[in-house]
Enzyme design. Structure first.
Site, short mmCIF file in Angstrom:
data_model
loop_
_atom_site.label_atom_id
_atom_site.label_comp_id
_atom_site.label_asym_id
_atom_site.label_seq_id
_atom_site.Cartn_x
_atom_site.Cartn_y
_atom_site.Cartn_z
N GLU A 40 0.87 -1.17 0.00
CA GLU A 40 0.00 0.00 0.00
C GLU A 40 0.92 1.23 0.00
OE1 GLU A 40 -2.75 0.23 3.28
OE2 GLU A 40 -3.45 2.21 2.63
N ARG A 59 5.40 -12.74 9.69
CA ARG A 59 6.09 -11.52 9.30
C ARG A 59 7.43 -11.44 10.02
NH1 ARG A 59 2.29 -7.78 9.40
NH2 ARG A 59 3.68 -6.02 9.35
N LYS A 115 4.23 0.88 9.83
CA LYS A 115 4.37 2.11 9.03
C LYS A 115 3.79 3.31 9.77
CE LYS A 115 3.02 0.13 4.99
NZ LYS A 115 2.57 0.08 3.59
#
Ligand code: ATP
Ligand code: MG
Length: 562
Positions: A39, A264, A274
């Protein structure tokens, strides 16, 4: 085209095994098509590198391809700057999406048509519940949800309202389109998830063409399907979303990729969300997304990390199904190993102290030969000027030397790397501060090249000729956080390391005056350094310490494996 066999040199993992299995059974006709779907709401970080190496690596090793797809469904947080940075970072890591640069926004029209199809088949409806009510009706992990009054709308009314949502007739947040699945489903993701929300915001690609935007779950699987993705690899938190991923594709009856989840990457001493990284940038805790202390690809690049080292790190951490935390020391170990092979050796003095060689004639200069890289004979040698006044490190002289101190102290001998052996004869102190400001010594002309004729010399120190040296600004970095798991704590910002950056002004050997931006060196005895691509100038080089010389990884590994 027949599938290429797995590259056996790569450590296997459960995803590779599944892909290989699908190839054996011919499930996707032997094709392997993956995608990396960022994104564009921030810069990529080392965690993304794991996903990039996995997705592009699978495509490479199985003779398939990997798409770069921007998941640009939330225009309020997305920017062109991020799009550009993401593409630059993926390329820098060494991967290429060829013609397959895609955007979820390329599919807005198709997604809309499919949403209409779901309405027509009674599988989606327009809900008038305001957000608070929707939350309340959603239920909890232990209680089922309840149906919204809008759920019983007719298909005709739904079609009309959805068209008017698109036409901009309603206010932001006043209505949504929802999938009609099951408000009592134990998996909350299946309790009539929102497919579209109204958001009257311009989009960086579609401008004002749309005021309804698809939700991630709705856009993602359908984009995968449109692109013919075979294996849609995502992180573990999407495991609970897989039933929804599957539901949408089955409800539409379109081509169905396989979603596979993996753990992850969590890295010690940093944060990876983020949202948090953006906060550090916005609040000026760091100088920007590419601050060399950031775990971003842009930050690591600016710090002097190489793509080879990052790829090696991603190979070594492997791919598993359980969350864990990887030590920063392992990443640093990979960087050191790579730079050890490739970085040219140079001498630089970071905390300078003058050494005067009393028996060296003033004005006389001799060039000594220095090895550029002992690991790589083809890197050759260079000539470094030696003269009467030198800079050495403050640390390399002690007025009161402790035991086993093999550097300079009154009466002691030390080897000056590549040059001569000197004996310390005197030193001067600043009467006000007591600080040693000058060391004096004599050299032995018979020891040229550092040969210890007739005695044992245990210490070797680096130096630069004061008259020839280039002034250098050197930025010394430490971890951004003082604790290994700052992400676990609410007060994560109180764990910031106040000494994560120290700037010193030192002297470097003359060849470094015009070091090209981004060049990497080993400063002998000090660590690996690279010129700062933003601030370094010919004649006024600025260096970032990439990584120190001391490797703590072996120790950690020993402790872990017992
Ligand atoms: P956000 O925090 O905004 O949700 P994100 O970190 O999930 O963002 P995306 O841009 O959605 O970022 O991520 C793109 C891809 O990178 C996704 O497939 C995601 O699973 C993967 N990814 C993100 N963070 C990590 C990580 N720490 N380790 C491995 N893969 C990751
Ligand atoms: Mg995400």
């Amino acid at each position: 085209m027949s599938p290429t066999p797995v590259d056996e040199s790569k450590a296997s993992n459960f995803i590779r095994e599944r892909v290989a299995e699908d190839n054996r059974t011919g499930r996707f006709g032997g094709q392997v098509i993956t995608r990396f779907p960022p994104e564009p709401n921030g810069y990529l970080h080392i965690g993304h590198a794991k996903s990039i190496c996995l997705n592009f690596g699978l495509a490479r090793d199985f003779g398939g391809r990997c798409h770069l797809r921007f998941d640009d469904t939330n225009p309020t947080k997305e920017e062109q700057e991020y799009v550009d940075a993401i593409m630059a970072d993926v390329r820098w890591l060494g991967f290429d999406w060829g013609e397959h640069l895609h955007h979820a926004s390329d599919y807005f029209e198709q997604l809309y048509a499919w949403a209409v199809q779901l309405i027509e088949s009674g599988k989606a409806y327009v809900d008038d519940s305001p957000p608070e009510q929707m939350r309340e009706l959603r239920g909890t992990l232990t209680e089922p949800g309840r149906e919204s009054p809008s759920r019983r709308r007719s298909i005709a009314e739904n079609l009309d309202l959805f068209a008017r949502m698109r036409a901009g007739e309603f206010l932001d947040g006043s209505r949504t389109l929802r999938a009609k699945i099951d408000m009592a489903a134990p998996n909350i993701n299946l309790r009539d998830p929102v497919m579209y929300r109204i958001r009257k915001t311009s989009h960086q690609r579609t401008g004002d063409a749309w005021c309804i935007y698809p939700m991630y779950d709705w856009a993602h699987g359908e984009s995968d399907s449109l692109e013919g993705i075979t294996h849609s690899i995502c992180t573990l938190e999407y495991e609970d979303h897989r039933p929804l991923y599957d539901w949408y594709l089955d409800a539409l009856g379109i081509y169905h990729p396989q979603q596979i989840e993996f753990a992850r990457l969590n890295l010690s001493h940093t944060v990876m969300s983020k949202r948090k990284l953006l906060q550090l940038v916005q609040e000026g805790v760091v100088s920007g997304w590419d601050d060399p202390r950031m775990p971003t690809i842009a930050g690591l690049r600016r710090r002097g990390y190489t793509p080879e080292a990052i790829r090696d790190f991603c190979d070594r951490i492997g791919v598993a199904k359980a969350d864990n935390m990887v030590e920063l020391a392992l990443l640093e170990h990979c960087v050191r190993e790579d730079l050890n092979r490739r970085a040219l050796r140079r001498m630089a003095v970071l905390r300078p102290l003058k050494l005067v060689v009393e028996n060296w004639p003033a004005g006389h200069v001799e060039e000594v030969e220095a090895v550029n890289n002992p690991e790589d004979p083809s890197a050759g040698t260079r000539r470094v000027p030696f003269s009467r006044e030198l800079w050495i490190e403050q640390d390399d002289f002690r007025e009161d030397p402790p035991k086993k101190y093999f550097r300079l102290s009154l009466g002691a001998e030390v080897r000056l790397r590549y040059a001569y052996i000197v004996r310390c004869t005197d030193f001067k102190k600043d009467p006000a501060t007591g600080e040693v400001v000058e060391v004096r010594g004599t050299y032995d002309p018979a020891t040229r090249g550092g040969e210890a004729i007739g005695r044992k010399i245990r210490g070797t120190i680096h130096w630069v000729s004061a008259a020839h040296a280039a002034p250098a600004e050197v930025r010394l970095y430490d971890t951004l956080f003082v604790k290994p798991k700052p992400d676990d704590e609410d007060a994560w910002k109180t764990l910031l390391n106040p000494s994560s950056l120290e700037t010193v002004r030192g002297w470097a050997e003359p060849s470094l005056a015009s070091a090209a931006p981004g060049s990497r060196y080993q400063f002998e005895r000090l660590g690996y350094f690279s010129t700062d691509p933003r601030d370094s100038r010919a004649g006024a080089p600025v260096f970032n310490r990439t990584v120190g010389l001391r490797d703590t990884w072996a120790k950690i590994e020993r402790a872990e494996t017992g």
